[in-house]
Structures are given as structure tokens and as C-alpha cells.
Design a protein around this motif. Structure first.
Motif, PDB file in Angstrom:
ATOM      1  N   GLY A 160      28.712 -44.536 -41.173  1.00  6.96           N
ATOM      2  CA  GLY A 160      27.362 -44.935 -40.812  1.00  6.96           C
ATOM      3  C   GLY A 160      27.102 -44.780 -39.328  1.00  6.96           C
ATOM      4  O   GLY A 160      26.013 -44.359 -38.918  1.00  6.96           O
ATOM      5  N   THR A 167      24.158 -41.920 -38.269  1.00 10.91           N
ATOM      6  CA  THR A 167      23.215 -42.390 -37.255  1.00 10.91           C
ATOM      7  C   THR A 167      23.295 -41.509 -36.011  1.00 10.91           C
ATOM      8  O   THR A 167      22.330 -40.822 -35.667  1.00 10.91           O
ATOM      9  CB  THR A 167      23.484 -43.861 -36.888  1.00 10.91           C
ATOM     10  N   VAL A 209      23.762 -47.782 -38.259  1.00 11.37           N
ATOM     11  CA  VAL A 209      23.831 -48.007 -39.708  1.00 11.37           C
ATOM     12  C   VAL A 209      22.726 -47.184 -40.371  1.00 11.37           C
ATOM     13  O   VAL A 209      21.610 -47.101 -39.853  1.00 11.37           O
ATOM     14  CB  VAL A 209      23.645 -49.496 -40.067  1.00 11.37           C
ATOM     15  N   LEU A 221      20.253 -46.698 -43.615  1.00 13.39           N
ATOM     16  CA  LEU A 221      19.641 -47.453 -44.707  1.00 13.39           C
ATOM     17  C   LEU A 221      18.958 -46.490 -45.667  1.00 13.39           C
ATOM     18  O   LEU A 221      17.853 -46.000 -45.394  1.00 13.39           O
ATOM     19  CB  LEU A 221      18.612 -48.462 -44.170  1.00 13.39           C
ATOM     20  N   SER A 277      20.424 -44.478 -54.727  1.00  8.09           N
ATOM     21  CA  SER A 277      20.247 -43.500 -53.642  1.00  8.09           C
ATOM     22  C   SER A 277      19.429 -42.299 -54.100  1.00  8.09           C
ATOM     23  O   SER A 277      19.529 -41.212 -53.516  1.00  8.09           O
ATOM     24  CB  SER A 277      21.617 -43.032 -53.129  1.00  8.09           C
ATOM     25  N   LYS A 325      16.264 -52.533 -49.204  1.00  6.58           N
ATOM     26  CA  LYS A 325      17.455 -51.739 -48.910  1.00  6.58           C
ATOM     27  C   LYS A 325      18.668 -52.591 -49.270  1.00  6.58           C
ATOM     28  O   LYS A 325      18.781 -53.747 -48.859  1.00  6.58           O
ATOM     29  CB  LYS A 325      17.487 -51.344 -47.439  1.00  6.58           C
ATOM     30  N   PRO A 367      23.435 -52.463 -46.980  1.00  4.55           N
ATOM     31  CA  PRO A 367      23.921 -51.905 -45.704  1.00  4.55           C
ATOM     32  C   PRO A 367      24.635 -52.989 -44.902  1.00  4.55           C
ATOM     33  O   PRO A 367      24.420 -54.183 -45.129  1.00  4.55           O
ATOM     34  CB  PRO A 367      22.635 -51.457 -45.002  1.00  4.55           C
ATOM     35  N   ASN A 368      25.464 -52.596 -43.960  1.00  7.01           N
ATOM     36  CA  ASN A 368      26.237 -53.559 -43.169  1.00  7.01           C
ATOM     37  C   ASN A 368      25.401 -54.047 -41.982  1.00  7.01           C
ATOM     38  O   ASN A 368      25.590 -53.639 -40.842  1.00  7.01           O
ATOM     39  CB  ASN A 368      27.561 -52.962 -42.704  1.00  7.01           C
ATOM     40  N   LYS A 370      22.574 -53.716 -33.569  1.00 10.55           N
ATOM     41  CA  LYS A 370      22.529 -52.643 -34.568  1.00 10.55           C
ATOM     42  C   LYS A 370      21.296 -51.767 -34.356  1.00 10.55           C
ATOM     43  O   LYS A 370      20.178 -52.260 -34.157  1.00 10.55           O
ATOM     44  CB  LYS A 370      22.469 -53.229 -35.990  1.00 10.55           C
ATOM     45  N   VAL A 387      19.393 -48.796 -36.614  1.00 10.64           N
ATOM     46  CA  VAL A 387      19.436 -48.316 -37.987  1.00 10.64           C
ATOM     47  C   VAL A 387      18.515 -47.119 -38.174  1.00 10.64           C
ATOM     48  O   VAL A 387      17.425 -47.053 -37.609  1.00 10.64           O
ATOM     49  CB  VAL A 387      19.055 -49.436 -38.992  1.00 10.64           C
ATOM     50  N   ASN A 412      27.720 -56.883 -45.601  1.00 15.81           N
ATOM     51  CA  ASN A 412      26.644 -56.316 -46.411  1.00 15.81           C
ATOM     52  C   ASN A 412      25.485 -57.284 -46.561  1.00 15.81           C
ATOM     53  O   ASN A 412      25.652 -58.510 -46.525  1.00 15.81           O
ATOM     54  CB  ASN A 412      27.151 -55.946 -47.804  1.00 15.81           C
TER      55      ASN A 412
END
Length: 231
Positions: free
Chosen positions: A88, A93, A122, A124, A132, A161, A164-165, A173, A175, A223
Motif C-alpha cells: 500500500g 500510493t 494506503v 482504498l 474490488s 471502503k 484498509p489499514n 496517513k 490515502v 484495519n
């Protein structure tokens, strides 16, 4: 491959292995006992910072495939929680910004933070109701002509979403969000959008809601489900 190039390739491989051996000998990669899964998940981000300190530029790592593959291999063996965040951060990213945002000066601050490891990247994509399957995604990015920007919205729960972490409250973060572009109400297809989800103070961007997921045995990652209300 010519014979003269073989020793060079072998020398590069030996140097790379030596570099990663030194990196993963650092204290932060030593096995820790009696940590909860949540503590292990957060510790992975400290390990990621050590990767940046030890190897340097995130851009250089992301675009040097032998080094990137080696990072994945060493992490899989010695730092499995780190392994879970690498793709990710680097592939989905940092490399997305480098490949799709080439020449965009407005992305320089984001790239600088990802390059240094000051922020974690990350991606998403997956949504609660559609997995997905890109053609079915419902997260919307409505173009605002007057403000020359986009409003991100989760129209219903199926478009949340999923997993995601993004649950750790103390980790900055950035994203990249797969969302359906709407211009004057017309669907233009799914595009990637970037958002500063959490800053250095850990606070969420206004209009974002995050629901952390329960810890699961043998799987340490922060998550969460995430939705947007005109972000």
C-alpha cells in the motif's frame, strides 16, 4: 548477458543483500513477546520508518525493483506486520503518484512525506458491498466547478471502503481513494483521488468516519471501515 556483466550483477546482488542484512539487524526488527495484535500493528509503522532511515528515499526504493522485491522478501521472513503495509505504501500510493501525477507541482508535499516516511500511504479500493469490482464501486467524487476540487461522498453503507489499514490514531496517513467521478451529475468512471486522512496530530480529516475492525488471530493490522461525508 555478456560475461563482463555477470560479475557486476553478482556484485550488486551481494551489496544489496548486505544492505538488507544490516537494516534488519536493527533493534526495531527484533522479535517482541507479549504484544497485543494492535501493538504489533502499530509497531509495523515504526519498522517502516526504520526502512526509510536505513535505505533512504522512498522513491528510489519504489522504483528499484530488485531492492523493492528484496524488501518484501526480508519482511515476509522477519517482519510480517511490516510486510502487510509495504504494498500500500510503496506500490499503490507512492508509485501511483509518481506515475499518474508526473509534473504535478501540487503533489510535491505528498510525495515528500511519502518519500521520507513521515506519512504512510494506503490505497482504498475495496468496498463493503462490491469487493474490488471496480465497475461497481459507488464512492463518489463530485466535481465542484467553482472551487475547482472534488467532494468525496459515501452514498450508502454498501460503498464503505472495507478493511484498509487506517485505524491507528497516531499514524499520519495519506490515502489514494478509488472513487466514481461525477461531473454535472454524469458518471465519468472511476479515478484515483488523494486525501490527507490523518495529520501529524492523528486527527481525522473533517467529514471522515472510521470504524476500527476487531482484532483477528495471527493477523496484526489496523484495519477499519471508512466512509466520507462531503470531504
Amino acid at each position: 548477458m555478456s560475461e563482463s556483466r555477470v560479475p557486476v550483477a553478482e556484485s550488486n546482488a551481494r551489496e544489496r543483500e548486505s544492505r538488507f542484512a544490516r537494516l534488519f539487524a536493527a533493534e526495531v526488527f527484533r522479535q517482541r513477546e507479549h504484544q497485543t495484535l494492535g501493538e504489533r500493528a502499530r509497531h509495523a509503522y515504526r519498522q517502516l520508518q526504520e526502512v526509510h532511515r536505513g535505505l533512504g528515499s522512498g522513491k528510489a526504493i519504489a522504483q528499484d525493483l530488485p531492492s523493492l522485491f528484496a524488501l518484501f522478501e526480508w519482511s515476509a521472513m522477519l517482519a510480517p506486520e511490516l510486510f502487510l503495509v509495504l504494498s500500500g505504501h510503496f506500490n499503490l500510493t507512492l508509485n501511483v503518484l509518481l506515475s499518474l501525477g508526473r509534473g504535478r507541482t501540487d503533489l510535491e508535499d505528498y510525495l515528500r512525506e511519502l518519500d521520507s516516511g513521515d506519512s504512510v500511504g494506503v490505497f482504498l479500493l475495496t468496498e463493503l458491498g462490491y469487493g474490488s469490482t471496480v465497475f461497481s464501486l459507488e464512492t463518489e467524487a463530485e466535481y465542484d466547478h467553482d472551487r475547482r476540487g472534488f467532494w468525496l461522498t459515501t452514498p450508502r453503507d454498501a460503498a464503505l471502503k472495507f478493511m484498509p489499514n487506517v485505524g491507528a490514531e497516531d499514524v499520519p496517513k495519506l490515502v489514494v481513494i478509488a472513487a466514481r467521478l461525477k461531473v454535472a451529475g454524469e458518471d465519468q468512471g472511476v479515478f484515483p483521488f488523494i486525501l490527507r486522512l490523518r495529520g501529524k496530530d492523528g486527527g481525522l480529516h473533517q467529514g471522515v468516519r472510521v470504524v476500527p475492525q476487531p482484532e483477528r488471530p495471527l493477523y496484526a493490522m489496523d484495519n477499519a471501515m471508512i466512509g466520507f461525508d462531503r470531504v
